[in-house]
Design an enzyme around this catalytic site. Sequence first.
Site, PDB file in Angstrom:
ATOM      1  CG  ASP A  47      -2.242   2.808   6.472  1.00 17.63           C
ATOM      2  OD1 ASP A  47      -2.754   3.835   6.962  1.00 17.63           O
ATOM      3  OD2 ASP A  47      -2.432   2.468   5.295  1.00 17.63           O
ATOM      4  CE  LYS A 106      -5.463  -1.230  -1.198  1.00 16.05           C
ATOM      5  NZ  LYS A 106      -4.300  -0.489  -0.657  1.00 16.05           N
ATOM      6  CG  ASP A 113      -1.880   7.738   0.559  1.00 14.29           C
ATOM      7  OD1 ASP A 113      -1.079   8.677   0.581  1.00 14.29           O
ATOM      8  OD2 ASP A 113      -2.639   7.502  -0.405  1.00 14.29           O
ATOM      9  CG  ASP A 120      -1.706   1.208   1.441  1.00 14.04           C
ATOM     10  OD1 ASP A 120      -2.408   1.598   0.483  1.00 14.04           O
ATOM     11  OD2 ASP A 120      -1.637   1.805   2.529  1.00 14.04           O
ATOM     12  CB  THR A 174      -1.999   2.986  -4.083  1.00 13.62           C
ATOM     13  OG1 THR A 174      -2.541   4.179  -3.500  1.00 13.62           O
ATOM     14  CG2 THR A 174      -1.745   3.235  -5.565  1.00 13.62           C
ATOM     15  CB  SER A 175      -7.312   3.512  -2.561  1.00 17.22           C
ATOM     16  OG  SER A 175      -7.626   2.238  -2.038  1.00 17.22           O
TER      17      SER A 175
END
Length: 222
Positions: free
Chosen positions: A170, A145, A20, A18, A113-114
């Site tokens: 995270d 996600k 962020d 991931d 990643t989103s």
Amino acid sequence: MTATAAPTVLTARALLLDMDGTLVNSDAVVERIWRRWAERHGLDGDEVMKVVHGRQGHASMAVLLPDRPVEQNLADNARMLAEETADVAGVVEIPGASAFLASLRGLPHALVTSADVALSTARMNAAGLPLPEVRITAESVGASKPDPEGFLKGAAELGVEPGECVVFEDSGAGIAAGRSAGMTVVGVGARAGAHGPDVVVPDLTGVRVEAGADGMIRLYVG
């Protein structure tokens, strides 16, 4: 003399990372932009911040404003992404991220990643981090996600079975996605521990990578 706990040893054929909160600390800008959004919509900022980490923006909006049309969420999300991409003040690497990524050179790994391409590029550049060659971004998936689609696509791109991947995450949404994908999950940072990852580290200084002659990656965590 105080005894030191031995690190947890994990093995994998690929790592899925991931961005962020895991590689990049973007909390300052996320707080600024989402709290402004909450104020515009008459929502409690603290409650909004409990939802937004790890998800694509339109997916967070769907949770927070369940009666609002999807098209409106998508349009609002596009504006938010542009705002986030332009604002990188305070974006820095998570401690240990640079050395961690350097240790993965030549080993199978991907960013999952989103964020979209523009935002992920802006934040990784702002933090001084190299972008992995394989990247699964918001444009790559049909579901945000906590749906596992992104991690499953990352594994497929790398040619590795899901069960042979270790995820670094995270957020609650990201950890749930990794678990749903059938992967081992390393939680990074203070948010992670509440969401049931397999092991938690405060940051990436607590992770050591070793490439095995058998093609396996050994991770010493903690």
